[in-house]
Design a protein around this motif. Structure first.
Motif, mmCIF file in Angstrom:
data_model
loop_
_atom_site.group_PDB
_atom_site.id
_atom_site.type_symbol
_atom_site.label_atom_id
_atom_site.label_comp_id
_atom_site.label_asym_id
_atom_site.label_seq_id
_atom_site.Cartn_x
_atom_site.Cartn_y
_atom_site.Cartn_z
ATOM 1 N N THR A 68 0.749 -1.226 0.240
ATOM 2 C CA THR A 68 -0.004 0.037 -0.118
ATOM 3 C C THR A 68 0.973 1.331 0.069
ATOM 4 O OG1 THR A 68 -0.137 -0.126 2.520
ATOM 5 C CG2 THR A 68 -2.057 -1.232 1.317
ATOM 6 N N SER A 69 2.144 1.056 -0.028
ATOM 7 C CA SER A 69 3.004 2.231 -0.132
ATOM 8 C C SER A 69 4.411 1.780 -0.662
ATOM 9 C CB SER A 69 3.335 2.547 1.394
ATOM 10 O OG SER A 69 4.360 3.743 1.425
ATOM 11 N N SER A 70 5.062 2.566 -1.296
ATOM 12 C CA SER A 70 6.474 2.271 -1.797
ATOM 13 C C SER A 70 7.580 2.269 -0.886
ATOM 14 C CB SER A 70 6.635 3.351 -3.132
ATOM 15 O OG SER A 70 6.966 4.677 -2.493
ATOM 16 N N ASP A 71 7.221 2.667 0.515
ATOM 17 C CA ASP A 71 8.257 2.662 1.597
ATOM 18 C C ASP A 71 8.830 1.224 2.069
ATOM 19 O OD1 ASP A 71 9.692 3.112 3.906
ATOM 20 O OD2 ASP A 71 8.206 4.092 4.991
ATOM 21 N N CYS A 72 9.925 1.230 1.833
ATOM 22 C CA CYS A 72 10.831 -0.312 1.816
ATOM 23 C C CYS A 72 11.327 -0.344 3.042
ATOM 24 C CB CYS A 72 11.320 -0.614 0.850
ATOM 25 S SG CYS A 72 10.600 -0.971 -0.684
ATOM 26 N N SER A 73 11.067 0.678 3.997
ATOM 27 C CA SER A 73 11.990 0.809 4.997
ATOM 28 C C SER A 73 11.690 -0.134 6.285
ATOM 29 C CB SER A 73 12.050 2.104 5.899
ATOM 30 O OG SER A 73 10.824 2.486 6.201
ATOM 31 N N LEU A 74 12.369 -0.337 7.312
ATOM 32 C CA LEU A 74 12.006 -1.113 8.647
ATOM 33 C C LEU A 74 11.304 -0.365 9.212
ATOM 34 C CD1 LEU A 74 15.443 -2.686 9.583
ATOM 35 C CD2 LEU A 74 13.470 -3.899 8.408
ATOM 36 N N THR A 75 9.895 -1.132 9.654
ATOM 37 C CA THR A 75 8.749 -0.435 10.209
ATOM 38 C C THR A 75 8.664 -0.868 11.802
ATOM 39 O OG1 THR A 75 7.326 -1.903 9.089
ATOM 40 C CG2 THR A 75 7.346 0.177 8.237
ATOM 41 N N THR A 100 11.217 -14.770 4.455
ATOM 42 C CA THR A 100 11.031 -13.525 3.869
ATOM 43 C C THR A 100 10.414 -12.667 5.057
ATOM 44 O OG1 THR A 100 10.341 -14.711 1.900
ATOM 45 C CG2 THR A 100 9.762 -12.350 1.990
ATOM 46 N N LEU A 101 10.812 -11.605 4.981
ATOM 47 C CA LEU A 101 10.339 -10.542 5.743
ATOM 48 C C LEU A 101 9.713 -9.094 5.203
ATOM 49 C CD1 LEU A 101 13.168 -10.189 8.363
ATOM 50 C CD2 LEU A 101 11.160 -11.625 8.690
ATOM 51 N N VAL A 102 8.655 -8.973 5.357
ATOM 52 C CA VAL A 102 7.953 -7.823 4.934
ATOM 53 C C VAL A 102 7.607 -6.799 6.004
ATOM 54 C CG1 VAL A 102 6.904 -9.069 2.909
ATOM 55 C CG2 VAL A 102 5.381 -8.580 4.889
ATOM 56 N N ASN A 103 7.439 -5.188 5.582
ATOM 57 C CA ASN A 103 7.114 -4.142 6.276
ATOM 58 C C ASN A 103 5.666 -4.146 6.390
ATOM 59 O OD1 ASN A 103 6.612 -2.800 4.122
ATOM 60 N ND2 ASN A 103 8.359 -1.553 4.444
ATOM 61 N N VAL A 109 11.300 -6.450 2.733
ATOM 62 C CA VAL A 109 12.654 -5.944 3.409
ATOM 63 C C VAL A 109 13.889 -6.998 3.388
ATOM 64 C CG1 VAL A 109 11.460 -4.125 4.821
ATOM 65 C CG2 VAL A 109 11.947 -6.465 5.788
ATOM 66 N N TYR A 110 13.573 -8.372 3.549
ATOM 67 C CA TYR A 110 14.562 -9.171 3.298
ATOM 68 C C TYR A 110 13.710 -10.620 2.765
ATOM 69 C CZ TYR A 110 18.489 -12.008 4.764
ATOM 70 O OH TYR A 110 19.659 -12.926 4.896
ATOM 71 N N ASP A 111 14.756 -11.239 1.710
ATOM 72 C CA ASP A 111 14.172 -12.331 1.058
ATOM 73 C C ASP A 111 15.182 -13.139 0.576
ATOM 74 O OD1 ASP A 111 12.143 -13.165 -1.911
ATOM 75 O OD2 ASP A 111 12.459 -14.324 0.127
ATOM 76 N N GLU A 112 15.581 -14.251 1.286
ATOM 77 C CA GLU A 112 16.711 -15.048 0.916
ATOM 78 C C GLU A 112 16.520 -16.508 1.082
ATOM 79 O OE1 GLU A 112 19.710 -14.142 -0.205
ATOM 80 O OE2 GLU A 112 19.606 -12.169 -0.054
ATOM 81 N N TYR A 113 17.112 -17.257 0.086
ATOM 82 C CA TYR A 113 17.037 -18.598 0.066
ATOM 83 C C TYR A 113 18.448 -19.149 1.091
ATOM 84 C CZ TYR A 113 14.037 -19.122 -3.739
ATOM 85 O OH TYR A 113 12.864 -18.954 -4.723
ATOM 86 N N VAL A 114 18.269 -20.204 2.039
ATOM 87 C CA VAL A 114 19.070 -20.495 2.943
ATOM 88 C C VAL A 114 19.757 -22.067 2.364
ATOM 89 C CG1 VAL A 114 19.600 -20.942 5.212
ATOM 90 C CG2 VAL A 114 17.689 -19.633 4.522
ATOM 91 N N CYS A 115 20.902 -22.201 2.376
ATOM 92 C CA CYS A 115 21.630 -23.251 2.600
ATOM 93 C C CYS A 115 21.793 -23.995 3.704
ATOM 94 C CB CYS A 115 22.990 -23.045 1.715
ATOM 95 S SG CYS A 115 23.898 -24.758 1.526
ATOM 96 N N PRO A 116 20.766 -25.105 3.887
ATOM 97 C CA PRO A 116 20.935 -25.915 5.198
ATOM 98 C C PRO A 116 21.887 -26.656 5.387
ATOM 99 C CG PRO A 116 19.113 -26.423 3.747
ATOM 100 C CD PRO A 116 19.919 -25.655 2.853
ATOM 101 N N VAL A 117 22.279 -26.499 6.722
ATOM 102 C CA VAL A 117 23.695 -27.359 7.162
ATOM 103 C C VAL A 117 23.771 -28.625 6.674
ATOM 104 C CG1 VAL A 117 25.180 -27.960 9.116
ATOM 105 C CG2 VAL A 117 23.773 -25.971 9.292
ATOM 106 N N ASP A 118 22.449 -29.499 6.889
ATOM 107 C CA ASP A 118 22.466 -31.028 6.409
ATOM 108 C C ASP A 118 22.122 -31.143 4.940
ATOM 109 O OD1 ASP A 118 22.846 -31.646 8.969
ATOM 110 O OD2 ASP A 118 20.928 -31.524 9.575
ATOM 111 N N ARG A 119 22.311 -32.238 4.465
ATOM 112 C CA ARG A 119 21.857 -32.404 2.907
ATOM 113 C C ARG A 119 20.523 -32.392 2.805
ATOM 114 N NH1 ARG A 119 21.307 -36.502 -0.692
ATOM 115 N NH2 ARG A 119 21.171 -38.140 0.813
#
Length: 263
Positions: A68-75, A100-103, A109-119
């Motif tokens: 609802t806004s273009s503001d991508c800051s941490l809220t 994934t984190l959204v404000n 504000v953050y969106d990452e794939y994670v490499c697990p420690v185990d296979r």
């Protein structure tokens, strides 16, 4: 040919026959053809209206979860959603695959794939949406864990079944700062938590999780559920904290009185 006065003009029989045919087969359409044409026109118009309304409905559902806004800051409030993959020999143990984190506005504000420690044994793509290629350049678990901890510190954390996400991240968060849509009393059914997709359908009027899950969409849905109920939700939290403080004071007072009696 002469035409005696007062005598009607006599037409050639062929012309008379042609005139009768023209009268019976004029330009005016028959009632059956008119009805058919009107029905076709009506159907065509209604069809277009139906098509238009369906498109508008789909667009409105998508737009409802759009930022609802273009503001991508941490809220002051942040919504989080995680997707898991299967590790261990049987693939039945969950490990973090994406976070994934959204404000408060719904912006990522953050969106990452994670490499697990185990296979990884099972990517659980049908639900997680994660594929082998997504983890080829994924960040190490420790890097992601540290960043998420920094982003959520001191903020209201919104989500659905956050205990699972925090467990996967090996993180904790103050109970007073957690707003979990799976635990909010008005969202429960017969005292039990409900799936996020059911809450989104009932309280937001949107369809989510139709197939592969999208953590961005899920986080936005959780945030919107919180924002729509924020006033009452925050009041309930304050009342609960106040009650706990009173109970703590009573307990301390009783303990003090018991010690004084012993003296």
């Amino acid at each position: 040919m002469s035409n005696p006065k007062g005598q009607p003009l006599q037409l050639n029989p062929n012309w008379a026959q042609l005139r009768e045919k023209l009268k019976s087969h004029g330009t005016k359409p028959s009632s059956k053809m008119t009805e058919k044409s009107e029905a076709e026109i009506s159907k065509s118009v209604l069809g277009k209206r139906k098509e238009s309304s369906e498109v508008e409905s789909d667009d409105s559902q998508r737009n409802l979860l759009a930022p609802t806004s273009s503001d991508c800051s941490l809220t002051d409030s942040i919504a989080m959603d995680c997707e898991m993959v299967g590790v261990s020999p049987q693939g039945n143990k969950s490990a973090l695959g994406r976070v994934t984190l959204v404000n408060r506005w719904g912006n990522v504000v953050y969106d990452e794939y994670v490499c697990p420690v185990d296979r990884v044994v099972d990517f659980r793509t049908k639900i997680s949406g994660i594929r082998p290629r997504d983890l080829r350049k994924a960040k190490e678990f420790g890097v992601v864990q540290k960043k998420v901890a920094e982003l959520i510190k001191g903020r209201i954390l919104v989500g659905h079944a956050l205990r699972n996400d925090l467990k996967a991240l090996l993180l904790s968060h103050p109970r007073k700062d957690i707003r979990d849509t799976s635990e909010y009393q008005p969202f429960l059914k017969e005292g039990r938590s409900r799936a996020l997709r059911h809450l989104a359908a009932e309280f937001l009027g949107v369809k989510i999780q139709n197939g592969e899950h999208c953590p961005v969409e899920d986080a936005r849905a959780a945030m919107l559920l919180y924002q729509k109920n924020k006033r009452e939700w925050e009041k309930n939290v304050k009342d609960f904290i106040r009650l706990k403080q009173k109970q703590k004071k009573r307990k301390q007072k009783k303990k003090l009185e018991a010690n004084e009696a012993l003296d």
